[in-house]
Design an enzyme around this catalytic site. Structure first.
Site, PDB file in Angstrom:
ATOM      1  N   GLU A   1      -6.982  -5.341   4.730  1.00 39.25           N
ATOM      2  CA  GLU A   1      -5.789  -5.357   4.511  1.00 39.25           C
ATOM      3  C   GLU A   1      -5.617  -6.456   2.989  1.00 39.25           C
ATOM      4  O   GLU A   1      -4.674  -6.240   2.472  1.00 39.25           O
ATOM      5  CB  GLU A   1      -5.437  -6.038   5.702  1.00 39.25           C
ATOM      6  CG  GLU A   1      -5.555  -5.044   6.921  1.00 39.25           C
ATOM      7  CD  GLU A   1      -4.353  -5.798   8.521  1.00 39.25           C
ATOM      8  OE1 GLU A   1      -3.843  -6.749   7.850  1.00 39.25           O
ATOM      9  OE2 GLU A   1      -4.967  -5.572   9.467  1.00 39.25           O
TER      10      GLU A   1
ATOM     11  N   ASP B   1      -7.748  -5.228  10.331  1.00 40.64           N
ATOM     12  CA  ASP B   1      -8.258  -6.207  11.315  1.00 40.64           C
ATOM     13  C   ASP B   1      -8.154  -5.456  12.990  1.00 40.64           C
ATOM     14  O   ASP B   1      -7.271  -4.303  13.482  1.00 40.64           O
ATOM     15  CB  ASP B   1      -6.944  -7.105  11.470  1.00 40.64           C
ATOM     16  CG  ASP B   1      -6.764  -8.376  10.024  1.00 40.64           C
ATOM     17  OD1 ASP B   1      -7.799  -8.232   9.860  1.00 40.64           O
ATOM     18  OD2 ASP B   1      -5.846  -9.052   9.812  1.00 40.64           O
TER      19      ASP B   1
ATOM     20  N   ASP C   1      -7.190  -5.236  15.737  1.00 33.99           N
ATOM     21  CA  ASP C   1      -5.171  -6.358  16.901  1.00 33.99           C
ATOM     22  C   ASP C   1      -4.944  -4.747  17.323  1.00 33.99           C
ATOM     23  O   ASP C   1      -5.170  -4.005  16.056  1.00 33.99           O
ATOM     24  CB  ASP C   1      -5.189  -7.104  16.942  1.00 33.99           C
ATOM     25  CG  ASP C   1      -4.983  -7.424  15.181  1.00 33.99           C
ATOM     26  OD1 ASP C   1      -4.491  -6.653  14.452  1.00 33.99           O
ATOM     27  OD2 ASP C   1      -4.578  -8.304  14.646  1.00 33.99           O
TER      28      ASP C   1
ATOM     29  N   GLU D   1      -1.797  -4.333  15.272  1.00 36.23           N
ATOM     30  CA  GLU D   1      -1.222  -4.277  14.538  1.00 36.23           C
ATOM     31  C   GLU D   1      -1.765  -3.861  12.973  1.00 36.23           C
ATOM     32  O   GLU D   1      -1.902  -2.841  12.378  1.00 36.23           O
ATOM     33  CB  GLU D   1      -0.537  -5.765  13.940  1.00 36.23           C
ATOM     34  CG  GLU D   1       0.640  -5.378  12.557  1.00 36.23           C
ATOM     35  CD  GLU D   1       1.133  -6.285  12.648  1.00 36.23           C
ATOM     36  OE1 GLU D   1       1.634  -6.434  11.344  1.00 36.23           O
ATOM     37  OE2 GLU D   1       0.860  -7.315  13.258  1.00 36.23           O
TER      38      GLU D   1
ATOM     39  N   TYR E   1     -12.221 -14.210  13.439  1.00 36.74           N
ATOM     40  CA  TYR E   1     -11.046 -14.169  13.436  1.00 36.74           C
ATOM     41  C   TYR E   1      -9.740 -14.997  14.048  1.00 36.74           C
ATOM     42  O   TYR E   1     -10.255 -15.107  15.338  1.00 36.74           O
ATOM     43  CB  TYR E   1     -10.659 -12.274  14.029  1.00 36.74           C
ATOM     44  CG  TYR E   1      -9.293 -12.171  13.754  1.00 36.74           C
ATOM     45  CD1 TYR E   1      -9.089 -11.621  12.041  1.00 36.74           C
ATOM     46  CD2 TYR E   1      -8.570 -11.127  14.974  1.00 36.74           C
ATOM     47  CE1 TYR E   1      -7.223 -10.973  12.550  1.00 36.74           C
ATOM     48  CE2 TYR E   1      -6.959 -10.799  14.612  1.00 36.74           C
ATOM     49  CZ  TYR E   1      -6.670 -10.743  13.606  1.00 36.74           C
ATOM     50  OH  TYR E   1      -5.393  -9.942  13.055  1.00 36.74           O
TER      51      TYR E   1
ATOM     52  N   ARG F   1      -6.295 -14.851  15.045  1.00 39.69           N
ATOM     53  CA  ARG F   1      -5.071 -14.102  16.045  1.00 39.69           C
ATOM     54  C   ARG F   1      -6.524 -13.358  16.931  1.00 39.69           C
ATOM     55  O   ARG F   1      -6.546 -12.204  16.943  1.00 39.69           O
ATOM     56  CB  ARG F   1      -4.537 -12.722  15.066  1.00 39.69           C
ATOM     57  CG  ARG F   1      -4.213 -13.599  14.576  1.00 39.69           C
ATOM     58  CD  ARG F   1      -2.626 -12.394  13.827  1.00 39.69           C
ATOM     59  NE  ARG F   1      -2.207 -12.912  12.793  1.00 39.69           N
ATOM     60  CZ  ARG F   1      -2.473 -13.352  11.259  1.00 39.69           C
ATOM     61  NH1 ARG F   1      -3.673 -12.494  11.233  1.00 39.69           N
ATOM     62  NH2 ARG F   1      -1.825 -13.533  10.321  1.00 39.69           N
TER      63      ARG F   1
ATOM     64  N   HIS G   1     -11.424  -9.707  21.538  1.00 40.98           N
ATOM     65  CA  HIS G   1     -12.263 -10.521  20.485  1.00 40.98           C
ATOM     66  C   HIS G   1     -12.821 -11.657  20.539  1.00 40.98           C
ATOM     67  O   HIS G   1     -13.136 -12.294  22.615  1.00 40.98           O
ATOM     68  CB  HIS G   1     -10.849 -11.508  19.603  1.00 40.98           C
ATOM     69  CG  HIS G   1      -9.994 -10.502  18.855  1.00 40.98           C
ATOM     70  ND1 HIS G   1      -9.730 -10.554  18.531  1.00 40.98           N
ATOM     71  CD2 HIS G   1     -11.024  -8.949  18.048  1.00 40.98           C
ATOM     72  CE1 HIS G   1      -8.848  -9.537  17.872  1.00 40.98           C
ATOM     73  NE2 HIS G   1     -10.269  -8.961  17.182  1.00 40.98           N
TER      74      HIS G   1
END
Length: 939
Positions: free
Chosen positions: A18, A104, A106, A108, A334, A336, A381
């Site tokens: 990203e 990532d 997740d 999104e 990570y 988030r 996670h």
């Protein structure tokens, strides 16, 4: 073909992440057969306006960017600033044999990976590469063990995005029509705003209560030392067995809510203190209990944001930006995550450091395991922890500034989570005596001693209340036994007043949202950023204060869209979205129920239309009938004594009486006034000030009435146009208006002054080449203008007195670029965690602003040069970077002579070519800028 084997002709693998910073770090961990490139965040999204929608779509689809009539099909477009990057990715893919989507892990990130696959249309094998820390082992492990794209996660994220678009695009226009243009509504932002407004309502309704008690200082008569003090301080607990009232016994109305308690006023308290002056006191009881405190769980996103706010003064967005940089550079996992789980590797690393740094006595026999407490946690996670199988101590990282501070916080919390409990004793001592008037008084003192600090050697959690006692605070009491005599050294009467509920801070608002299961950890930073940017909330110190504008917005939403800002409903929507992610619900039927109100269904979508009554329609039906919404009513709030606070299009104001009626009064309210500070007395003070319209007379030439008034940007004069003059449309006539000079005031300006002011700009003359020179008064003061060449004047009076000769003499001088001497900064704040450059506060044309030399951010309402903290400065810069560069509005060229048309056409063609080059350059700059910006992901 195996993703770990080289192809016969060399094998080239394209890895897409990203961010450029992450790409740079990962590139160093992979061999020469890999090309690592960044998507620079999202490459496509729903269109931001109808102009971006392909021509084949019409009607509602162009407005919403979603085809609600055909299963809510989203219309995705490649972002204009990403087209160059997409082209580059396609070129790299054409030369590659495999594609690794390493966004990532997740929802999104999964959606970004899916969008990349949809846009790039790869003809080579595609692998989904996932990792939660950027270390060599983790990256190489991820390459060896790819997986398939998780379409359920993609569906859940798409549903979330479509839901937010429908909510925002349907409800926001209602706010434009009924409150003010440019406002926005959002599924979580509106609920967050409501929380802040409701807390302020509680403060407005709050009535303080006064209560008194006694404090006694009692001596044992022994010589004291730190381990055995000679005296203790105790507070009056009961009188004749009846408990003395404390703050918790009073309601928000200032009345006692607890029965059978003794409410002491000042007179009674002082009389009792005097009556106890010669009393002999004894220890009536000593109760000792073991004290044990277990360590806190490792950080997840929300607890990290809360602690960084409490301990470091970071806003949620600044915390996430610093954490993003730490993650991308391989220092932490990570950031988030909903999880408090540590991997076996992390547990081993933490336990090793406990032994190394604190000794084996601080290490529990078995590793500590922390169960997840967050409902519907997004992914499995790990918690946020230092990366690697051996944690670097803060000193070993080489980090500085805010990155060092945040890493140290994460490191300490992680290590402490694998340490032993803190243990000790808590003691309560009751002391009694009989007053001279025969009443029995009993005092109470409590203490705590920590005999083994355990995890507290490494870390102690902060508190939202600055007056709260932290876990490691000891209160040692003398060693006394039941029956011991104590001498009263001093007994004082103490007065107290109950306090209104504290306003939310960023930390406590994040905590409240999470406890109500509203929103998700990855969205909280952007939610708070949005309500600040929209002017719904401003900061006073660390407190979040709602504006009067937010009161009007929340009032409208509560009365006419009650379910959409209902806390339980919003939480149930999150549950439904999680059910879609788990494959337990389907996206399209859910969206149909939410939008159209179709079917019975279950969950939040089924009752999405519920307001205050039994209406079961969908969102579309709710926003169709706007006739019931009285714009004046929802923006009006009674203050008292006939005074009403109204939120107008140009800001809040107080008013008494009806307009055009005798006795009518009106006054603007300061934009930075906290709503709970608008009392009747203060409103009266505002109304008593000279304000409103000052009638100056009639213009003898036009016959129009001339008035003076106070506006948002200061006092000014203007003419009142007749009712039959068109004020809107292409034939609209604008009234002449002019700002008052600094030497003028509303109560002293005359009709003659006003006419002179409105005569500006004044033509001074023409230069030898025939170019007209005018004298004008602007936002930044008086100046001369000749074509595009402007020169400042030293005084406002020169606007009317300067001659052509004097003007030509000014233009004969070389134009000074900038200021003759740069003003020193108003305040130095430290080093920005993102740009790593010094941040200062400067005075600018629009007022004070913070800058790191690259990015400038104006101070907001509630900020001041005196009170702004370094963290607040970094946060303002972070928010400005997240917005990106300001979009320039193309100026419409004035009509020219017919002969100029051909030249204009040629210039247009050339301008298009230049613009194309600028777009490419801008895209490159955006890519480079993204290395410095790690904006929190949007809701």
């Amino acid at each position: 073909m195996s993703p770990t084997s080289e192809t016969a002709h060399g094998g080239r693998r394209l890895v897409i992440v990203e961010s450029p910073a992450k790409a740079k770090t990962i590139k160093g961990y992979l061999g020469p057969g890999y090309v690592v490139e960044a998507s620079v965040g999202h490459i496509r999204d729903l269109p931001s306006g109808a102009a971006e929608v392909p021509e084949k779509y019409t009607g509602e689809v162009r407005r919403l960017g979603v085809d609600v009539e055909h299963d809510f099909q989203p219309i995705y477009v490649v972002n204009a600033d990403k087209k160059a990057q997409v082209k580059k990715l396609k070129e790299l893919l054409a030369e590659s044999d495999e594609l690794f989507l390493a966004t990532d892990e997740d929802r999104e990130g999964e959606a970004i990976a899916w969008h990349l696959q949809e846009v790039l249309k790869p003809k080579v094998p595609v692998h989904r590469m996932v990792f939660h820390e950027i270390t060599k082992d983790a990256i190489q492990q991820a390459v060896r063990n790819p997986r398939e794209l998780n379409k359920r996660m993609v569906d859940a994220q798409e549903t979330r995005r479509i839901l937010d678009r429908l909510y925002g695009y349907e409800v926001s226009p209602v706010l434009w029509k009924k409150v003010m243009r440019g406002l926005s509504a959002g599924r979580v932002q509106s609920v967050a705003t409501r929380l802040v407004v409701e807390r302020e309502r509680e403060r407005i309704a709050f009535r303080s209560a006064e209560y008194w008690d006694l404090t006694g200082t009692f001596s044992t008569g022994r010589a004291g030392d730190p381990s055995d003090p000679s005296s203790l301080v105790a507070r009056l607990a009961t009188v004749d067995g009846r408990r003395v009232a404390q703050g918790r016994d009073f309601g928000a109305d200032g009345q006692l809510k607890t029965a059978n308690v003794l409410h002491l006023d000042e007179e009674k308290a002082r009389a009792l203190a005097a009556s106890l002056a010669d009393t002999r006191f004894t220890v009536r009881s000593v109760e000792s209990k073991p004290y044990r405190r277990s360590p806190y769980a490792p950080f997840r996103t929300t607890t990290l944001q809360q602690e960084a706010s409490r301990k470091l003064g970071f806003g949620a967005k600044a915390t996430m930006q610093v954490a993003q940089k730490l993650y991308e550079n391989g220092f932490i996992t990570y950031m988030r995550t909903d999880s408090t789980v540590l991997s076996d590797t992390a547990v081993a690393a933490a336990r090793a450091q406990v032994t190394q740094l604190y000794g084996a006595d601080y290490l529990p026999e078995k590793p500590r395991v922390y169960a997840g407490k967050v409902k519907n946690a997004q992914e499995a996670h790990e918690a946020i922890r230092p990366s690697g199988d051996r944690f670097r101590t803060p000193a070993e990282t080489g980090l500085t500034g805010d990155q060092f501070k945040l890493y140290e916080l994460i490191w300490k919390r992680t290590v402490a989570s694998q340490m032993k409990d803190a243990t000790g004793n808590s003691v309560t001592v009751k002391i009694g005596g009989t007053a001279a008037d025969g009443r029995d008084a009993e005092f109470s003192a409590s203490g705590k001693t920590i005999t083994f600090h355990g995890f507290m050697k490494a870390y102690v959690e902060g508190a939202d209340d600055p007056n709260a006692e932290l876990d490691d605070r000891e209160r040692r009491l003398p060693q006394v036994a039941e029956g011991d005599a104590l001498a009263a050294e001093e007994i004082t009467a103490d007065g107290h007043a109950t306090k209104p509920p504290a306003r939310y801070t960023e930390a406590s608002l994040v905590k409240e949202l999470e406890e109500r299961e509203i929103g998700r950890p990855s969205t909280y930073a952007s939610i708070i950023g949005t309500i600040l940017d929209r002017g719904y909330v401003f900061k006073k110190g660390t407190a979040l204060v709602p504006s009067f504008l937010s009161f009007a917005v929340v009032n409208l939403l509560e009365k006419h869209f009650g379910r959409l800002v209902d806390y339980d409903f919003t939480a149930r929507m999150e549950d439904d979205l999680d059910r879609i992610a788990r494959g337990e619900a389907q996206s399209v039927p859910w969206l149909k129920r939410f939008y159209f109100g179709e079917g019975e269904g279950s969950g939040a979508a089924a009752d999405a239309g519920n307001g205050d009554g039994d209406h079961l329609g969908g969102l579309k039906e709710l926003v169709t009938d706007l006739g019931a919404i009285d714009a004046r009513e929802i923006s009006s709030f009674p203050v008292g004594d006939g005074i009403v606070l109204r939120v107008g299009r140009y800001g809040p104001y107080v008013e008494r009486g009806e307009k055009d009626q005798e006795g009518h009064q009106r006054a603007d309210v300061p934009a930075d006034l906290a709503p709970d500070e608008l009392t009747v007395a203060y409103a009266e003070e505002l109304l008593a000030k000279p304000s409103g319209d000052f009638e100056l007379g009639t213009d003898p030439v036009s016959g129009h009435q001339i008035i003076a008034r106070d506006g948002r940007y200061g006092p000014y004069v203007t003419e009142v146009l007749p009712d039959d003059v068109p004020k809107t449309g292409k034939n609209a006539v604008k009234p002449r208006t002019a700002s008052l000079f600094k030497s003028m005031t509303l109560d002293t300006v005359t009709l003659e002054d006003a006419l002179r002011l409105m005569s500006l700009p004044r033509v001074v003359g023409t230069d030898p080449e025939g170019v007209e020179i005018t004298a004008q008064n602007g936002r930044y003061g008086p100046y001369l203008k000749k074509g595009t060449d402007s020169r400042s004047l030293t005084s406002e009076d020169q606007l009317f007195t300067i001659t052509l000769e004097e003007a030509l003499a000014i233009y004969a001088q070389p134009k000074q670029r900038g200021r003759a001497a740069a003003k020193p900064p108003l305040k130095e704040l430290g080093t920005d965690p993102v740009s790593e450059k010094p941040v200062v506060v400067k005075d600018g044309r629009f007022g004070p602003y913070v800058t790191d030399g690259e990015t400038n951010a104006t101070l907001r309402t509630g900020d001041s040069v005196e009170t702004i903290t370094p963290e607040r400065g970094y946060e303002l810069l972070a928010e400005k970077r997240a917005k990106g560069p300001a979009k320039k509005t193309a100026k419409k060229a004035p009509a020219k002579k017919t002969a100029a048309k051909k030249t204009a056409a040629k210039k247009t063609t050339a301008a298009k070519k230049t613009a194309a080059k600028k777009t490419t350059t801008a895209a490159k700059k955006t890519t480079a800028a993204a290395k410095k910006t790690a904006a929190a992901k949007p809701e």
